[in-house]
Design a protein around this motif. Structure first.
Motif, mmCIF file in Angstrom:
data_model
loop_
_atom_site.group_PDB
_atom_site.id
_atom_site.type_symbol
_atom_site.label_atom_id
_atom_site.label_comp_id
_atom_site.label_asym_id
_atom_site.label_seq_id
_atom_site.Cartn_x
_atom_site.Cartn_y
_atom_site.Cartn_z
ATOM 1 N N ALA A 196 0.833 -1.203 0.000
ATOM 2 C CA ALA A 196 0.000 0.000 0.000
ATOM 3 C C ALA A 196 0.874 1.262 0.000
ATOM 4 C CB ALA A 196 -0.932 -0.001 1.208
ATOM 5 N N VAL A 197 1.985 1.218 0.736
ATOM 6 C CA VAL A 197 2.901 2.358 0.758
ATOM 7 C C VAL A 197 3.474 2.594 -0.640
ATOM 8 C CG1 VAL A 197 5.088 3.224 1.673
ATOM 9 C CG2 VAL A 197 3.475 2.062 3.201
ATOM 10 N N GLU A 198 3.828 1.531 -1.304
ATOM 11 C CA GLU A 198 4.373 1.650 -2.663
ATOM 12 C C GLU A 198 3.358 2.312 -3.596
ATOM 13 O OE1 GLU A 198 5.437 -1.446 -6.235
ATOM 14 O OE2 GLU A 198 6.228 -1.925 -4.244
ATOM 15 N N ARG A 199 2.102 1.859 -3.510
ATOM 16 C CA ARG A 199 1.062 2.455 -4.351
ATOM 17 C C ARG A 199 0.862 3.932 -4.021
ATOM 18 N NH1 ARG A 199 -2.147 -0.876 -7.247
ATOM 19 N NH2 ARG A 199 -3.909 0.559 -7.116
ATOM 20 N N GLN A 200 0.904 4.243 -2.740
ATOM 21 C CA GLN A 200 0.757 5.640 -2.331
ATOM 22 C C GLN A 200 1.911 6.488 -2.880
ATOM 23 O OE1 GLN A 200 -1.714 7.083 -1.051
ATOM 24 N NE2 GLN A 200 -0.921 9.064 -0.350
ATOM 25 N N ALA A 201 3.101 5.906 -2.922
ATOM 26 C CA ALA A 201 4.249 6.638 -3.464
ATOM 27 C C ALA A 201 4.041 6.949 -4.941
ATOM 28 C CB ALA A 201 5.526 5.829 -3.249
ATOM 29 N N TYR A 202 3.424 6.023 -5.680
ATOM 30 C CA TYR A 202 3.102 6.287 -7.082
ATOM 31 C C TYR A 202 2.118 7.452 -7.193
ATOM 32 C CZ TYR A 202 5.423 2.399 -9.445
ATOM 33 O OH TYR A 202 6.363 1.549 -10.002
ATOM 34 N N ILE A 203 1.139 7.440 -6.304
ATOM 35 C CA ILE A 203 0.091 8.481 -6.378
ATOM 36 C C ILE A 203 0.661 9.854 -6.052
ATOM 37 C CG2 ILE A 203 -2.060 9.280 -5.330
ATOM 38 C CD1 ILE A 203 -2.760 6.256 -4.940
ATOM 39 N N ILE A 204 1.443 9.981 -4.982
ATOM 40 C CA ILE A 204 1.926 11.303 -4.571
ATOM 41 C C ILE A 204 3.006 11.842 -5.508
ATOM 42 C CG2 ILE A 204 1.359 10.838 -2.159
ATOM 43 C CD1 ILE A 204 4.331 10.482 -1.599
ATOM 44 N N THR A 205 3.624 10.969 -6.314
ATOM 45 C CA THR A 205 4.636 11.442 -7.263
ATOM 46 C C THR A 205 4.054 11.692 -8.649
ATOM 47 O OG1 THR A 205 5.260 9.137 -7.745
ATOM 48 C CG2 THR A 205 6.559 10.327 -6.078
ATOM 49 N N GLY A 206 2.733 11.600 -8.763
ATOM 50 C CA GLY A 206 2.098 11.858 -10.044
ATOM 51 C C GLY A 206 2.136 10.694 -11.011
ATOM 52 N N ASN A 207 2.391 9.494 -10.496
ATOM 53 C CA ASN A 207 2.457 8.306 -11.346
ATOM 54 C C ASN A 207 1.298 7.347 -11.098
ATOM 55 O OD1 ASN A 207 5.137 8.717 -12.692
ATOM 56 N ND2 ASN A 207 5.832 8.737 -10.554
ATOM 57 N N GLY A 208 0.197 7.858 -10.521
ATOM 58 C CA GLY A 208 -0.937 6.994 -10.208
ATOM 59 C C GLY A 208 -1.552 6.336 -11.423
ATOM 60 N N ASP A 209 -1.417 6.969 -12.617
ATOM 61 C CA ASP A 209 -2.002 6.365 -13.808
ATOM 62 C C ASP A 209 -1.263 5.126 -14.258
ATOM 63 O OD1 ASP A 209 0.266 7.783 -14.498
ATOM 64 O OD2 ASP A 209 -0.546 8.510 -16.401
ATOM 65 N N ARG A 210 -0.125 4.847 -13.659
ATOM 66 C CA ARG A 210 0.650 3.656 -14.009
ATOM 67 C C ARG A 210 0.268 2.455 -13.139
ATOM 68 N NH1 ARG A 210 5.337 5.207 -17.011
ATOM 69 N NH2 ARG A 210 5.318 7.460 -17.308
ATOM 70 N N LEU A 211 -0.572 2.661 -12.146
ATOM 71 C CA LEU A 211 -0.976 1.572 -11.270
ATOM 72 C C LEU A 211 -2.011 0.695 -11.948
ATOM 73 C CD1 LEU A 211 -1.302 3.549 -7.928
ATOM 74 C CD2 LEU A 211 0.519 1.942 -8.547
ATOM 75 N N GLN A 212 -2.047 -0.548 -11.508
ATOM 76 C CA GLN A 212 -3.028 -1.481 -12.060
ATOM 77 C C GLN A 212 -4.449 -1.012 -11.767
ATOM 78 O OE1 GLN A 212 -2.776 -5.422 -10.425
ATOM 79 N NE2 GLN A 212 -3.738 -6.369 -12.204
ATOM 80 N N GLU A 213 -4.647 -0.478 -10.562
ATOM 81 C CA GLU A 213 -5.927 0.126 -10.190
ATOM 82 C C GLU A 213 -5.627 1.547 -9.743
ATOM 83 O OE1 GLU A 213 -8.040 -2.197 -7.373
ATOM 84 O OE2 GLU A 213 -7.560 -4.094 -8.340
ATOM 85 N N PRO A 214 -5.608 2.503 -10.681
ATOM 86 C CA PRO A 214 -5.124 3.859 -10.397
ATOM 87 C C PRO A 214 -5.889 4.565 -9.278
ATOM 88 C CG PRO A 214 -5.368 3.486 -12.759
ATOM 89 C CD PRO A 214 -6.003 2.313 -12.072
ATOM 90 N N LEU A 215 -5.145 5.466 -8.619
ATOM 91 C CA LEU A 215 -5.693 6.398 -7.628
ATOM 92 C C LEU A 215 -6.341 5.715 -6.434
ATOM 93 C CD1 LEU A 215 -7.166 9.097 -10.023
ATOM 94 C CD2 LEU A 215 -4.877 8.930 -9.030
ATOM 95 N N THR A 216 -5.867 4.531 -6.101
ATOM 96 C CA THR A 216 -6.277 3.880 -4.857
ATOM 97 C C THR A 216 -5.025 3.386 -4.160
ATOM 98 O OG1 THR A 216 -6.445 1.555 -5.573
ATOM 99 C CG2 THR A 216 -8.293 3.013 -6.107
ATOM 100 N N THR A 217 -5.170 3.086 -2.910
ATOM 101 C CA THR A 217 -4.045 2.497 -2.186
ATOM 102 C C THR A 217 -4.283 1.023 -1.925
ATOM 103 O OG1 THR A 217 -5.047 3.140 -0.081
ATOM 104 C CG2 THR A 217 -3.466 4.667 -1.075
#
Length: 528
Positions: free
Chosen positions: A170-191
């Motif tokens: 979850a921390v890793e996903r949050q790091a993607y979101i706060i760095t502006g890379n949330g669109d690269r997540l499998q399920e964007p903009l969630t933790t």
């Protein structure tokens, strides 16, 4: 002198030392269209991205999700994102032997156009470009120029994270979101803590074999990454792969033509030991690709060479052909602007003791030493699987022979080829009348015989007559094969003392007296 000019000169020199060589089927579960529109030229970089794995970004993500723990949990670096500037091939090899995965482009940039290679504009053309890697935080750097770009934290690389009560996914996903890379997540903009293990299958079609149905690209390395988080594995015999770690973000996939059987396929005017073919961007579930002759030409040729070499090395076993395996760490170089092929075994010590070569190449002999190929394959007009397959079998048969006879023998062989080419104005094998012709006679008889036999065993029909128009008569071995001498038996006498047709005849007679009549017959027929 510009490196481009040196490369062209070396290509000419390799040509002199070369051997002159004479629709899609659907399948359930395979994707014939994936990757068709990918570029395999130079990578085009976009804007620089904020690396979510930087320790400060992981620290911010931890504080956002666990405000009461953030001050009590240290986010110490587990890894370093670095880049090296090797001076030559030897320094590249040092880094590879340290187990590093090297990339020729930065890992924290958007990729506007996918490709197989990149060269930093600040590095002179012809020099090895910056090589990017991720190393452990306590890495002991060799004496090679380097720069540390970021200190990073990858939770899986810290065993203490397994029992500290923190959901590091979850921390890793949050790091993607706060760095502006949330669109690269499998399920964007969630933790939401969801990770996937990439898996898939890499296949290829040979129109003349297997009923035209796809079969695996065997033993090739598949690599993927999201920023500085990497994984790689090798396909099995049938082309299946499963990565050893899980991911939560979309990934970039590629084939690295370094094979589990101990050979690598390289050279595309890019100075790296193993060529790379991009498979593009896809989700963390993995990618599956089917390569055909309609695919991008470099990808198709690399996959064919990979499979042909895998097949040859596998078949050298005692249970099959029972012949000497080519040496490991074999370097196969593809030249897309040439048709000729050669087996110079430079990386394994042949060639450089030749005064003739040094006087012929002059200053360029150091460049050839820098490249250090063992086998060169000219694939300019090679558009079919079968034509590339036969060429690979021919050159690997030479490599098996080299392993048995050694560098002194091979140097005399190559000397004859060069001298004959220069003396006759372009006849690759000369006319067989000058000193050293016997080395060529034995080597080419063996290679053309092996090429013919392996081609027939793959494609059926009658035995091809590869090389039968030359003065050295590979028909000798085919004749003996038909009369009960296996290729293993024939190969058993091809030691460093067999340097002519007459010494071959004597060795066969001594080793297989029960085949005396057949041996006398074939040498009577092809003895002159």
């Amino acid at each position: 002198i510009a490196m481009g000019g040196k490369i062209r000169f070396v290509l000419l020199a390799l040509a002199i030392m070369s051997c002159s060589k004479d629709g899609v089927t659907s399948d359930s579960g395979l994707d014939f269209n994936y990757g068709r529109n990918l570029s395999h030229d130079k990578i085009v970089l976009g804007s620089r991205l904020e690396n979510p794995y930087k320790t400060e970004n992981i620290t911010k993500a931890l504080a956002a999700l666990y405000p009461t723990k953030a001050g009590r949990v240290e986010v110490d670096p587990t890894d370093l994102y670095v880049r090296f500037l090797p001076e030559d091939d030897d320094q590249c090899r040092v880094l590879e032997e340290m187990g590093l995965t090297l990339m020729d482009h930065p890992l924290d940039y958007d990729i506007l156009v996918e490709g197989d290679w990149y060269h930093d504009p600040d590095v002179p053309e012809g020099d090895v470009t910056w090589q990017y890697a991720v190393v452990p935080a306590d890495f002991r750097f060799p004496d090679i120029p380097y720069q540390i770009i970021h200190k990073c934290f990858i939770a899986e690389n810290n065993p203490e994270t397994k029992s500290d009560g923190i959901d590091w996914e979850a921390v890793e996903r949050q790091a993607y979101i706060i760095t502006g890379n949330g669109d690269r997540l499998q399920e964007p903009l969630t933790t939401k803590s969801v990770k996937t293990t990439p898996a898939g299958r890499i296949t290829i079609v040979d129109d003349k074999a297997n009923g035209g149905k796809p079969f695996g690209v065997a033993g090739v390395r598949v690599s993927c990454n999201s920023f500085v988080k990497f994984a790689h594995t090798y396909t099995d015999r049938d082309g299946y792969y499963t990565m050893p770690r899980q991911f939560t973000a979309n990934l970039r996939y590629r084939l690295v033509f370094e094979n589990v059987k101990g050979f690598s396929i390289g050279f595309n005017l890019v100075l790296v030991p193993a060529s790379v073919s991009t498979l593009g961007k896809a989700g963390p579930e993995g990618v599956s690709v089917t390569v055909t002759s309609a695919s991008e030409s470099k990808l198709f040729r690399r996959c064919v060479v990979n499979n042909a070499a895998y097949d040859y090395v596998s078949r050298c076993s005692e249970e099959d052909m029972d012949i000497t395996v080519p040496p490991r760490d074999l370097r196969i170089w593809l030249f897309h602007s040439m048709n000729a092929s050669s087996c110079i075994m430079a990386h394994h010590g042949a060639l450089f003791s030749l005064e003739l070569l040094e006087s012929f190449l002059g200053d360029y002999s150091s460049l050839l030493r820098y490249f250090m190929p063992d086998i060169t394959l000219g694939v300019k007009d090679a558009g079919t699987y079968s034509s590339i397959y036969s060429d690979v079998c021919h050159e690997l048969a030479h490599a098996s022979h080299f392993t048995k006879v050694g560098t002194e023998y091979w140097n005399r062989y190559v000397r004859y080829i060069i001298e004959s080419y220069l003396r006759t104005g372009g006849m690759t094998y000369g006319d067989g009348t000058t000193e050293g012709a016997g080395y060529c006679e034995i080597g080419e008889c063996w290679a053309y015989y092996m090429e013919s036999m392996m081609y027939k065993e793959r494609y059926g029909g009658s035995i091809p007559t590869f090389g039968s128009g030359y003065w050295f008569y590979p028909q000798i071995f085919r004749y003996l094969d038909e009369r009960g001498l296996t290729r293993s038996s024939i190969f058993s006498v091809l030691d460093k003392n067999v340097t002519s047709k007459e010494t071959l005849r004597m060795a066969l007679m001594a080793e297989f007296p029960e085949k005396r009549v057949a041996i006398e017959q074939v040498f009577s027929r092809y003895g002159n």
